[in-house]
Design a protein around this motif. Structure first.
Motif, PDB file in Angstrom:
ATOM      1  N   VAL A 105       0.849  -1.194   0.000  1.00 25.85           N
ATOM      2  CA  VAL A 105       0.000   0.000   0.000  1.00 25.85           C
ATOM      3  C   VAL A 105       0.884   1.243   0.000  1.00 25.85           C
ATOM      4  O   VAL A 105       2.054   1.192   0.385  1.00 25.85           O
ATOM      5  CB  VAL A 105      -0.925   0.021   1.234  1.00 25.85           C
ATOM      6  N   PRO A 106       0.341   2.377  -0.406  1.00 28.32           N
ATOM      7  CA  PRO A 106       1.124   3.610  -0.362  1.00 28.32           C
ATOM      8  C   PRO A 106       1.175   4.182   1.055  1.00 28.32           C
ATOM      9  O   PRO A 106       0.355   3.838   1.906  1.00 28.32           O
ATOM     10  CB  PRO A 106       0.343   4.546  -1.296  1.00 28.32           C
ATOM     11  N   TYR A 107       2.152   5.007   1.298  1.00 36.05           N
ATOM     12  CA  TYR A 107       2.170   5.832   2.508  1.00 36.05           C
ATOM     13  C   TYR A 107       2.758   7.175   2.111  1.00 36.05           C
ATOM     14  O   TYR A 107       3.179   7.364   0.955  1.00 36.05           O
ATOM     15  CB  TYR A 107       2.944   5.156   3.658  1.00 36.05           C
ATOM     16  N   THR A 108       2.783   8.114   3.013  1.00 33.44           N
ATOM     17  CA  THR A 108       3.167   9.485   2.677  1.00 33.44           C
ATOM     18  C   THR A 108       4.485   9.539   1.912  1.00 33.44           C
ATOM     19  O   THR A 108       5.522   9.103   2.410  1.00 33.44           O
ATOM     20  CB  THR A 108       3.282  10.332   3.952  1.00 33.44           C
ATOM     21  N   GLY A 109       4.422  10.050   0.705  1.00 30.60           N
ATOM     22  CA  GLY A 109       5.617  10.241  -0.103  1.00 30.60           C
ATOM     23  C   GLY A 109       6.060   9.052  -0.927  1.00 30.60           C
ATOM     24  O   GLY A 109       6.988   9.174  -1.724  1.00 30.60           O
ATOM     25  N   ALA A 147      -0.053   0.953 -10.380  1.00 26.59           N
ATOM     26  CA  ALA A 147      -0.325   1.775  -9.197  1.00 26.59           C
ATOM     27  C   ALA A 147      -0.290   3.248  -9.581  1.00 26.59           C
ATOM     28  O   ALA A 147       0.688   3.705 -10.190  1.00 26.59           O
ATOM     29  CB  ALA A 147       0.698   1.492  -8.101  1.00 26.59           C
ATOM     30  N   PRO A 148      -1.329   4.032  -9.252  1.00 26.22           N
ATOM     31  CA  PRO A 148      -1.374   5.422  -9.682  1.00 26.22           C
ATOM     32  C   PRO A 148      -0.243   6.272  -9.117  1.00 26.22           C
ATOM     33  O   PRO A 148       0.133   7.279  -9.706  1.00 26.22           O
ATOM     34  CB  PRO A 148      -2.736   5.915  -9.185  1.00 26.22           C
ATOM     35  N   GLY A 149       0.332   5.853  -7.979  1.00 29.85           N
ATOM     36  CA  GLY A 149       1.391   6.658  -7.379  1.00 29.85           C
ATOM     37  C   GLY A 149       2.760   6.462  -8.002  1.00 29.85           C
ATOM     38  O   GLY A 149       3.699   7.202  -7.676  1.00 29.85           O
ATOM     39  N   ASN A 150       2.898   5.483  -8.902  1.00 31.31           N
ATOM     40  CA  ASN A 150       4.222   5.219  -9.481  1.00 31.31           C
ATOM     41  C   ASN A 150       4.813   6.454 -10.155  1.00 31.31           C
ATOM     42  O   ASN A 150       5.976   6.796  -9.940  1.00 31.31           O
ATOM     43  CB  ASN A 150       4.147   4.069 -10.487  1.00 31.31           C
ATOM     44  N   GLY A 155       9.520   9.458  -6.603  1.00 31.56           N
ATOM     45  CA  GLY A 155      10.841   9.869  -7.061  1.00 31.56           C
ATOM     46  C   GLY A 155      11.754   8.697  -7.383  1.00 31.56           C
ATOM     47  O   GLY A 155      12.480   8.732  -8.386  1.00 31.56           O
ATOM     48  N   LEU A 156      11.721   7.656  -6.573  1.00 31.93           N
ATOM     49  CA  LEU A 156      12.591   6.507  -6.817  1.00 31.93           C
ATOM     50  C   LEU A 156      12.163   5.728  -8.048  1.00 31.93           C
ATOM     51  O   LEU A 156      12.993   5.267  -8.838  1.00 31.93           O
ATOM     52  CB  LEU A 156      12.617   5.593  -5.591  1.00 31.93           C
ATOM     53  N   TRP A 157      10.853   5.585  -8.236  1.00 37.01           N
ATOM     54  CA  TRP A 157      10.371   4.882  -9.424  1.00 37.01           C
ATOM     55  C   TRP A 157      10.667   5.686 -10.681  1.00 37.01           C
ATOM     56  O   TRP A 157      11.108   5.135 -11.686  1.00 37.01           O
ATOM     57  CB  TRP A 157       8.870   4.614  -9.301  1.00 37.01           C
ATOM     58  N   ARG A 158      10.467   7.005 -10.616  1.00 42.42           N
ATOM     59  CA  ARG A 158      10.722   7.853 -11.780  1.00 42.42           C
ATOM     60  C   ARG A 158      12.199   7.877 -12.158  1.00 42.42           C
ATOM     61  O   ARG A 158      12.545   8.092 -13.325  1.00 42.42           O
ATOM     62  CB  ARG A 158      10.259   9.288 -11.512  1.00 42.42           C
ATOM     63  N   SER A 159      13.087   7.662 -11.189  1.00 42.14           N
ATOM     64  CA  SER A 159      14.524   7.710 -11.476  1.00 42.14           C
ATOM     65  C   SER A 159      15.005   6.485 -12.240  1.00 42.14           C
ATOM     66  O   SER A 159      16.125   6.474 -12.756  1.00 42.14           O
ATOM     67  CB  SER A 159      15.312   7.840 -10.168  1.00 42.14           C
ATOM     68  N   LEU A 160      14.173   5.450 -12.312  1.00 39.62           N
ATOM     69  CA  LEU A 160      14.553   4.234 -13.022  1.00 39.62           C
ATOM     70  C   LEU A 160      14.465   4.419 -14.527  1.00 39.62           C
ATOM     71  O   LEU A 160      13.613   5.156 -15.033  1.00 39.62           O
ATOM     72  CB  LEU A 160      13.631   3.082 -12.613  1.00 39.62           C
ATOM     73  N   SER A 161      15.335   3.726 -15.256  1.00 42.46           N
ATOM     74  CA  SER A 161      15.211   3.686 -16.713  1.00 42.46           C
ATOM     75  C   SER A 161      13.975   2.857 -17.069  1.00 42.46           C
ATOM     76  O   SER A 161      13.422   2.129 -16.229  1.00 42.46           O
ATOM     77  CB  SER A 161      16.452   3.042 -17.329  1.00 42.46           C
ATOM     78  N   ALA A 162      13.555   2.961 -18.317  1.00 39.56           N
ATOM     79  CA  ALA A 162      12.389   2.196 -18.761  1.00 39.56           C
ATOM     80  C   ALA A 162      12.628   0.699 -18.571  1.00 39.56           C
ATOM     81  O   ALA A 162      11.727  -0.043 -18.148  1.00 39.56           O
ATOM     82  CB  ALA A 162      12.079   2.510 -20.221  1.00 39.56           C
ATOM     83  N   GLU A 163      13.832   0.227 -18.872  1.00 42.97           N
ATOM     84  CA  GLU A 163      14.150  -1.180 -18.717  1.00 42.97           C
ATOM     85  C   GLU A 163      14.106  -1.599 -17.249  1.00 42.97           C
ATOM     86  O   GLU A 163      13.587  -2.665 -16.904  1.00 42.97           O
ATOM     87  CB  GLU A 163      15.537  -1.455 -19.296  1.00 42.97           C
TER      88      GLU A 163
END
Length: 211
Positions: free
Chosen positions: A140-144, A170-173, A177-185
């Motif tokens: 589940v998500p939590y703050t941030g 998951a809508p929060g992906n 910040g950590l998920w966005r920092s990943l490359s597409a692969e």
């Protein structure tokens, strides 16, 4: 005895040599080693790895000692641990830790507010085929942070991998910040679907490590 005609201009002994060479060439192609697999991307351990491992640290996070956690979204998470050549990594241990369904960890940094019935941390040894399995909750998500499960692979005293498992869709992906920092692969490798099953949710997370 009838003889087969030979192509015009090509000596018979050349054809024979080529026919003999074909199996060797075919076997040579098949004998080539498979391309090494890409290792599972690593990610930060985060601030909530247990200060001390709980007395109950098995693969069932929904039962902590004598307490049963009444999860609304129970889930099974399984997978395999292999080396870069695809061989099962025998002797490896897989650890996971995550927050409860209210978004709290068993950790003083989070006020140690997690439900006492939720184990929050689990550790299992892989079997002879490199397989592991945990009974836990759909993260589940939590703050941030978007929903995720922390994962670590160890072999004896060595830590081979620390990463995070994310939930596909998951809508929060996209805001994490950590998920966005990943490359597409890397996103593809770390983001897996949780699907409905008779036992609740189910997800498979294969792990490839350089041993």
């Amino acid at each position: 005895m009838t003889t087969l005609p030979t192509p015009r201009g090509l000596p018979r002994r050349s054809i024979a040599a080529a026919v003999i060479a074909l199996p060797a060439l075919w076997l040579g192609v098949r004998a080539q080693p498979a391309a090494p697999r890409r290792p599972t991307p690593s990610q930060t351990e985060g601030p909530f790895y247990p200060v001390a491992l709980p007395a109950d640290s098995d693969g069932d996070l929904l039962r902590n000692g004598a307490l049963d956690y009444r999860a609304t979204q129970p889930a099974w998470v399984d997978g395999t641990v292999t080396d870069l050549d695809g061989r099962p990594l025998r002797g490896a241990q897989v650890e996971i830790w995550q927050c409860d369904e209210a978004g709290h960890y068993h950790h003083p940094g989070d006020g140690d507010r997690a439900d006492r019935a939720f184990q929050g941390f689990g550790r299992v040894a892989v079997d002879a085929d490199g397989r592991y399995r945990f009974r836990t909750i759909r993260p589940v998500p939590y703050t941030g942070r978007t929903p995720h499960i922390h994962v670590k692979v160890k072999l004896a005293q060595r830590e081979l991998l620390t990463t995070q498992l994310y939930v596909e869709g998951a809508p929060g992906n996209a805001r994490d910040g950590l998920w966005r920092s990943l490359s597409a692969e890397a996103r593809t490798a770390l983001t897996v679907p949780f699907e409905r099953s008779a036992e609740g949710w189910k997800a498979s997370f294969p792990l490839v490590v350089a041993a």
